[in-house]
Motif scaffolding. Structure first.
Motif, PDB file in Angstrom:
ATOM      1  N   CYS A  66      -8.957  -4.292  -4.444  1.00  0.00           N
ATOM      2  CA  CYS A  66      -9.061  -4.926  -3.131  1.00  0.00           C
ATOM      3  C   CYS A  66      -9.641  -6.318  -3.293  1.00  0.00           C
ATOM      4  O   CYS A  66     -10.421  -6.571  -4.221  1.00  0.00           O
ATOM      5  CB  CYS A  66      -9.961  -4.089  -2.222  1.00  0.00           C
ATOM      6  N   ARG A  79     -14.862  -6.457  -0.290  1.00  0.00           N
ATOM      7  CA  ARG A  79     -15.813  -5.437  -0.760  1.00  0.00           C
ATOM      8  C   ARG A  79     -16.611  -4.933   0.434  1.00  0.00           C
ATOM      9  O   ARG A  79     -17.813  -5.158   0.529  1.00  0.00           O
ATOM     10  CB  ARG A  79     -16.785  -6.052  -1.798  1.00  0.00           C
ATOM     11  N   CYS A  80     -15.931  -4.259   1.372  1.00  0.00           N
ATOM     12  CA  CYS A  80     -16.644  -3.735   2.529  1.00  0.00           C
ATOM     13  C   CYS A  80     -17.758  -2.811   2.024  1.00  0.00           C
ATOM     14  O   CYS A  80     -17.489  -1.924   1.204  1.00  0.00           O
ATOM     15  CB  CYS A  80     -15.697  -2.969   3.442  1.00  0.00           C
ATOM     16  N   MET A 117     -16.653  -0.102  -1.033  1.00  0.00           N
ATOM     17  CA  MET A 117     -16.680  -0.430  -2.465  1.00  0.00           C
ATOM     18  C   MET A 117     -17.930  -1.249  -2.784  1.00  0.00           C
ATOM     19  O   MET A 117     -18.249  -2.171  -2.039  1.00  0.00           O
ATOM     20  CB  MET A 117     -15.474  -1.319  -2.778  1.00  0.00           C
ATOM     21  N   SER A 150     -11.562   3.834  -1.332  1.00  0.00           N
ATOM     22  CA  SER A 150     -10.456   3.009  -1.852  1.00  0.00           C
ATOM     23  C   SER A 150      -9.718   3.695  -2.996  1.00  0.00           C
ATOM     24  O   SER A 150      -8.602   3.339  -3.333  1.00  0.00           O
ATOM     25  CB  SER A 150     -11.006   1.670  -2.327  1.00  0.00           C
TER      26      SER A 150
HETATM   27 FE1  SF4 Z   1     -10.994  -3.148   0.771  1.00  0.00          FE
HETATM   28 FE2  SF4 Z   1     -12.164  -0.822   1.285  1.00  0.00          FE
HETATM   29 FE3  SF4 Z   1     -12.579  -2.947   2.821  1.00  0.00          FE
HETATM   30 FE4  SF4 Z   1     -10.162  -1.739   2.857  1.00  0.00          FE
HETATM   31  S1  SF4 Z   1     -12.102  -0.856   3.528  1.00  0.00           S
HETATM   32  S2  SF4 Z   1     -10.626  -3.930   2.828  1.00  0.00           S
HETATM   33  S3  SF4 Z   1     -10.072  -1.103   0.681  1.00  0.00           S
HETATM   34  S4  SF4 Z   1     -13.150  -2.747   0.638  1.00  0.00           S
END
Ligand code: SF4
Ligand code: SAM
Length: 326
Positions: free
Chosen positions: A23, A26-27, A31, A322
């Motif tokens: 990705c 890094r929400c 993650m 993820s």
């Molecule tokens: Fe990326 Fe997870 Fe955020 Fe989706 S939720 S944008 S996979 S970090």
């Protein structure tokens, strides 16, 4: 009608397909910052392998596929894969979950490839806060959303993870934003997936309280919305806005679960909140034929557990969202 029925008599007609575990954001609930321990390209299912598995699901009665990840648009040539999957017999609905950072570039091609619906993650409308939650730039996401709208996608759904002390003060703002742009809004409760998800559980916000709070500001009409997913919807009176509540913790919906998840490495996960799985990649690379593949998928469905145990055993799931294809 699907012929895939699990041990608890649930028809399985929906596959969430993770095309990458990588990705560009890094929400924090998904993650860890600085995380780089991704799978290697040789471990990824190729487009040919993905097409074989989805075609087999289609023959068994699966009708809906969602492209997800990680961030699906990080996988090169995603519109090509989308075109291949949307043309498969039986697959009637191909959708995409994305963070929208790359939608400006790809929205039109995805539409032409047969993607019919898009969900976009957006937890805040404040640039600084967006940076703090995701590490990225809000502007790109807003541009991506507008590009999707211009490409003719609708209704676009906004997924907002509602978090205590993080973005709960923006719930009404997000409602107004979605009314103004004709988006559908869905609130999601944080789930204890991996270390990051468990840490974020400290910010868990019970959506029943959010609903009660919204009901004081807006007239909410209970209603249904097609889609077959876990969200429970209300409509805001006098507007087109539908608001969905996805409440895996406060009110779980396992008894109607109709889905399985396929990871980029070819692991079939039977539940977001359990470790039950079936490895398909070794079978594909050993040359399994189509009949054998269909039998393997049926064996997989037999492993689907009755329910998640996020509440009872919050430390059980070690993989991040993820990795599974959230
Ligand atoms: Fe990326 Fe997870 Fe955020 Fe989706 S939720 S944008 S996979 S970090
Ligand atoms: N990158 C795409 C996106 O963000 O939409 C698709 C993959 S992302 C893993 C899918 C969804 O999972 C997003 O809506 C995200 O908010 C949600 N998610 C990730 N980790 C979560 C967690 N711990 N609890 C609840 N939702 C989570």
């Amino acid at each position: 009608m699907t012929t895939l029925i699990d041990r608890f008599q649930r028809p399985i007609e929906y596959v969430r397909l993770s095309v990458t575990d990588q990705c560009d954001l890094r929400c924090h609930y998904c993650m860890p910052r600085g995380f780089k321990d991704f799978s290697e390209p040789e471990e990824w299912l190729s487009f040919d392998e993905i097409e074989r598995v989805i075609a087999a699901f289609g023959r068994l009665g699966v009708r809906r596929v969602r492209l997800t990840g990680g961030e699906p648009l990080v996988r090169k040539h995603l519109p090509d894969l989308a075109g291949r999957l949307s043309r498969l017999p039986g697959i009637e609905d191909l959708s995409l979950s994305t963070n929208a950072t790359r939608l400006t570039k790809h929205a039109q091609a995805l539409r032409e490839a047969g993607v019919s619906r898009i969900n976009v993650s957006l937890d805040t409308l404040k640039p600084e806060r967006f940076k703090a939650i995701t590490g990225g730039k809000l502007e790109k996401v807003i541009d991506g959303l507008m590009a999707a709208k211009a490409a003719g996608f609708g209704p676009i759904k906004i997924n907002m993870v509602a978090m205590r002390g993080v973005n709960e003060d923006e719930i009404e703002d997000m409602v107004r934003f979605c009314i103004a742009h004709d988006f559908t809004l869905r609130f999601i409760e944080t789930m204890p997936m991996g270390e990051t998800g468990r840490e974020a559980s400290g910010q868990y916000l019970d959506l029943q309280t959010v609903k009660a709070r919204l009901a004081r500001r807006f007239e909410l009409i209970p209603g249904m919305m097609p889609g077959g997913g876990p969200a429970r919807y209300v409509q805001v009176a006098g507007t087109n806005l539908r608001i969905g509540f996805i409440t895996p913790i406060s009110q779980h919906f396992c008894e109607t679960c109709n889905r399985v998840r396929l990871s980029v490495e070819g692991t079939l996960y039977l539940c977001l909140g359990q470790e039950d799985k079936l490895e398909l990649r070794p079978l594909l690379r050993a040359g399994i034929d189509d009949t054998g593949l269909e039998q393997a998928l049926r064996r997989g469905i037999d492993l689907k557990p009755e329910k998640h145990e996020f509440r009872e055993q919050p430390t059980k799931v070690v993989r991040f969202m993820s990795m599974t294809g959230g």
